[in-house]
Design a protein around this motif. Structure first.
Motif, short mmCIF file in Angstrom:
data_model
loop_
_atom_site.label_atom_id
_atom_site.label_comp_id
_atom_site.label_asym_id
_atom_site.label_seq_id
_atom_site.Cartn_x
_atom_site.Cartn_y
_atom_site.Cartn_z
N PRO A 139 0.80 -1.24 0.00
CA PRO A 139 0.00 0.00 0.00
C PRO A 139 0.82 1.28 0.00
O PRO A 139 0.27 2.35 -0.27
N ALA A 140 2.12 1.20 0.27
CA ALA A 140 2.99 2.38 0.18
C ALA A 140 3.80 2.37 -1.11
O ALA A 140 3.76 3.32 -1.89
N ALA A 141 4.53 1.30 -1.34
CA ALA A 141 5.47 1.26 -2.47
C ALA A 141 4.77 1.34 -3.82
O ALA A 141 5.32 1.91 -4.78
N MET A 142 3.57 0.75 -3.94
CA MET A 142 2.88 0.80 -5.23
C MET A 142 2.39 2.21 -5.56
O MET A 142 2.11 2.52 -6.72
N ILE A 143 2.30 3.04 -4.54
CA ILE A 143 1.93 4.44 -4.75
C ILE A 143 3.16 5.27 -5.11
O ILE A 143 3.17 6.01 -6.09
N THR A 144 4.22 5.14 -4.31
CA THR A 144 5.37 6.01 -4.51
C THR A 144 6.07 5.77 -5.84
O THR A 144 6.61 6.70 -6.44
N LEU A 151 5.16 13.17 -10.51
CA LEU A 151 5.37 14.50 -9.95
C LEU A 151 6.69 15.09 -10.41
O LEU A 151 6.79 16.29 -10.69
N ALA A 152 7.71 14.25 -10.54
CA ALA A 152 9.01 14.73 -11.01
C ALA A 152 8.90 15.28 -12.43
O ALA A 152 9.55 16.27 -12.79
N ALA A 153 8.07 14.63 -13.25
CA ALA A 153 7.90 15.05 -14.65
C ALA A 153 7.09 16.33 -14.77
O ALA A 153 7.14 16.99 -15.81
N GLY A 154 6.32 16.67 -13.73
CA GLY A 154 5.46 17.85 -13.77
C GLY A 154 3.99 17.55 -13.88
O GLY A 154 3.18 18.44 -14.11
N CYS A 155 3.60 16.27 -13.71
CA CYS A 155 2.19 15.88 -13.75
C CYS A 155 1.54 16.10 -12.40
O CYS A 155 2.18 16.04 -11.35
N SER A 156 0.23 16.32 -12.40
CA SER A 156 -0.55 16.22 -11.17
C SER A 156 -0.98 14.77 -11.04
O SER A 156 -0.98 14.01 -12.01
N PHE A 157 -1.40 14.37 -9.83
CA PHE A 157 -1.54 12.94 -9.55
C PHE A 157 -2.68 12.69 -8.57
O PHE A 157 -2.72 13.27 -7.49
N ILE A 158 -3.60 11.80 -8.98
CA ILE A 158 -4.71 11.37 -8.11
C ILE A 158 -4.57 9.87 -7.86
O ILE A 158 -4.40 9.09 -8.79
N ILE A 159 -4.67 9.48 -6.60
CA ILE A 159 -4.54 8.07 -6.22
C ILE A 159 -5.89 7.52 -5.80
O ILE A 159 -6.59 8.13 -4.97
N LYS A 160 -6.25 6.37 -6.35
CA LYS A 160 -7.38 5.59 -5.86
C LYS A 160 -6.78 4.31 -5.26
O LYS A 160 -6.46 3.38 -5.98
N PRO A 166 -6.66 1.80 2.46
CA PRO A 166 -6.59 3.21 2.05
C PRO A 166 -5.82 4.10 3.02
O PRO A 166 -5.43 5.22 2.66
N LEU A 167 -5.59 3.62 4.24
CA LEU A 167 -5.04 4.50 5.27
C LEU A 167 -3.61 4.91 5.00
O LEU A 167 -3.21 6.06 5.24
N THR A 168 -2.82 4.00 4.47
CA THR A 168 -1.44 4.32 4.13
C THR A 168 -1.40 5.40 3.05
O THR A 168 -0.59 6.34 3.12
N ALA A 169 -2.27 5.27 2.05
CA ALA A 169 -2.32 6.27 0.97
C ALA A 169 -2.69 7.65 1.52
O ALA A 169 -2.07 8.65 1.14
N ILE A 170 -3.67 7.69 2.39
CA ILE A 170 -4.10 8.97 2.96
C ILE A 170 -2.96 9.64 3.71
O ILE A 170 -2.70 10.83 3.57
N ARG A 171 -2.23 8.85 4.50
CA ARG A 171 -1.14 9.42 5.29
C ARG A 171 0.02 9.85 4.39
O ARG A 171 0.65 10.90 4.62
N LEU A 172 0.33 9.07 3.36
CA LEU A 172 1.38 9.47 2.44
C LEU A 172 1.07 10.80 1.76
O LEU A 172 1.94 11.66 1.60
N VAL A 173 -0.18 10.96 1.36
CA VAL A 173 -0.59 12.21 0.71
C VAL A 173 -0.49 13.37 1.70
O VAL A 173 -0.04 14.47 1.34
N LEU A 186 -1.47 16.67 -5.65
CA LEU A 186 -1.41 15.31 -5.09
C LEU A 186 -2.68 15.06 -4.28
O LEU A 186 -2.89 15.68 -3.24
N GLN A 187 -3.53 14.16 -4.79
CA GLN A 187 -4.82 13.89 -4.15
C GLN A 187 -5.05 12.40 -3.98
O GLN A 187 -4.44 11.58 -4.68
N VAL A 188 -5.97 12.05 -3.08
CA VAL A 188 -6.41 10.67 -2.90
C VAL A 188 -7.92 10.66 -2.87
O VAL A 188 -8.55 11.54 -2.27
N VAL A 189 -8.52 9.68 -3.54
CA VAL A 189 -9.98 9.52 -3.51
C VAL A 189 -10.30 8.08 -3.13
O VAL A 189 -9.60 7.15 -3.53
N ASN A 190 -11.34 7.90 -2.36
CA ASN A 190 -11.81 6.58 -1.96
C ASN A 190 -13.29 6.47 -2.27
O ASN A 190 -14.05 7.42 -2.07
N GLY A 191 -13.69 5.30 -2.76
CA GLY A 191 -15.09 5.12 -3.09
C GLY A 191 -15.28 3.88 -3.95
O GLY A 191 -14.40 3.02 -4.02
#
Length: 465
Positions: A139-144, A151-160, A166-173, A186-191
């Motif tokens: 749940p951490a490494a697959m996000i980073t 983000l390094a390239a200049g893109c914005s990024f949304i994580i589902k 989901p808790l690891t993703a929320i804290r990382l964000v 840098l955003q996270v959405v759950n649903g």
């Protein structure tokens, strides 16, 4: 982010206890997040590479400062042993450190023109807003390893993130925002997974979808993304072979097999799924492996002696049990393990690490990814037979082999249809190396210099003088 009245309880798969309750986003919430990502991209893509690099480096430092907190969170919602969770945090943070440097190395070039009255310039720019769908097993490494190059390239990024973790993703964000990465970037959405997947793939704002998960879901996302011709990168299913040749160092092979097969209770996409052992040394290898596996301890991840944590949910558990029973019914023998601990009321499921011997091609376990702590052993007589067995799958993510013969080693490597290959190595993953598969195991690479390529567009400028 808009808070809705709909919530979901996140439970510890080892104990059944409620870890936390989170709010879920509606379709309107997700649309709003996508729109914010466009605004975030417009400003973030115009920042300097040095600025992005500094903020990524700060994010990396914050993650390491919160290593213990993040590891405890991973163990709580995923169930993996705490020592593995700590390793994942460090590994995942490594991608951010790597791409903090790569942000400054996105180069263009000039090209000799065919006329003295022209100049040709090639530049690289961010592909645009990116949406990521990530799995529960890391749940951490697959996000980073997706967010860092984007983000390094200049893109914005949304994580589902996965609904189980989901808790690891929320804290990382949250830590990313503390590091100075804007909230719209840098955003996270759950649903609901189906709803969010369609929002991402059908949006004309989102320019790339990156996914790690099952091949079937990956194919669906690719089909949906075709309607807007957006870029995709897919790290999909695997069915990794592990070949033990007759001249292999068996002690090394056993150690590395255990490291590959039983990490995260076998719930990894690159873990060894089929042990293909030369018949001359099969009995010795099987005996050594069974002895090593027998010493592995099953339990709650917070116990420092635990080696094997829980299976994430009932569906995963049922699949593993079904494969073991199928193999037994068709003649396989259990050298160690084969037992289960389950509590339907709590919703906890454990599979004791298992080694199956006498596995044959008609058994389900030879054709379907197990995603559990079960090692099936089959045999071969010639190296070409071993390669044929290894390649007999639509997947091509990772493969392993053990031999001390360099000629044979090179021959095996050149004939395996896999994107990641470990020679006398059961743990080939590294932030500086490209990770990805062939055939139905995916599209694109994550990690290394190749990892940022999927987040960049190439622009050609022809200048008339």
């Amino acid at each position: 982010m808009t808070v809705t009245t709909k919530t979901i309880e996140i439970k510890n798969p080892a104990t059944g206890e409620i870890v936390d309750t989170i709010s879920l986003q509606t379709e309107q919430d997700v649309k709003a997040a996508i729109e914010r990502s466009e605004a975030g991209y417009r400003t973030w893509s115009k920042t300097t590479a040095e600025d992005r690099s500094k903020r990524l480096r700060t994010w990396y430092n914050l993650i390491l400062e919160h290593k213990a907190e993040l590891a405890a969170l991973i163990t709580a919602e995923n169930g993996k042993p705490l020592k593995e969770a700590e390793g994942e945090v460090v590994y995942g943070a490594g991608y951010i450190e790597w791409y903090a440097e790569e942000a400054k190395r996105v180069y263009g070039r000039t090209v000799p023109a065919s006329s003295t009255e022209k100049r040709i310039v090639v530049t690289r720019q961010a592909v645009g807003p990116v949406a990521a769908i990530t799995p529960w097993n890391f749940p951490a490494a697959m996000i980073t390893r997706k967010a860092a190059p984007a983000l390094a390239a200049g893109c914005s990024f949304i994580i589902k993130p996965a609904p189980d973790t989901p808790l690891t993703a929320i804290r990382l964000v949250e830590l990313g925002h503390e590091a100075g990465i804007p909230e719209d970037v840098l955003q996270v959405v759950n649903g609901d997974s189906v709803m969010i997947g369609k929002q991402f793939t059908e949006s004309t704002i989102i320019q790339k979808v990156t996914f790690t998960g099952s091949t079937n879901v990956g194919k669906l996302l690719m089909k949906q993304s075709a309607t807007t011709v957006k870029q995709v990168s897919m790290e999909l299913g695997g069915h990794a072979p592990l070949i033990i040749d007759e001249d292999a160092n068996l002690d090394l092979a056993v150690k590395q097999t255990v490291a590959s097969k039983y990490r995260n209770a076998g719930q990894t996409c690159i873990c060894a799924n089929r042990l293909i052992v030369h018949e001359a040394i099969k009995d010795e290898f099987a005996s050594k492996l069974a002895a090593e596996v027998k010493s592995l301890e099953v339990g709650i991840g917070t116990n420092p002696t635990t080696d094997i944590g829980p299976i994430i949910n009932k569906n995963g558990f049922d699949k593993i049990v079904s494969q073991i029973n199928d193999a037994k019914e068709k003649g396989a023998s259990i050298l160690v393990g084969g037992s289960f601990d389950q509590d339907e009321e709590k919703g906890t499921y454990f599979v004791h690490p298992t080694v199956l011997d006498g596995v044959t091609d008609e058994m389900t376990i030879m054709h379907e990814e197990t995603f559990g702590p079960v090692a099936p052993i089959t045999t071969f007589t010639s190296i070409d037979d071993a390669i044929a067995i290894a390649n007999d799958t639509p997947f091509g993510l990772a493969a392993y082999y053990f031999t001390e013969n360099y000629r044979r080693g090179l021959y095996i490597a050149e004939n395996l249809d896999y994107g990641i290959i470990g020679w006398n190595d059961g743990g080939p993953s590294a932030v500086q190396a490209p990770f990805g598969g062939m055939k139905e195991s995916g599209i694109g690479r994550e990690g290394g210099p190749e990892g940022i390529e999927g987040y960049l567009e190439t622009k050609y400028l022809s200048i008339g003088l």
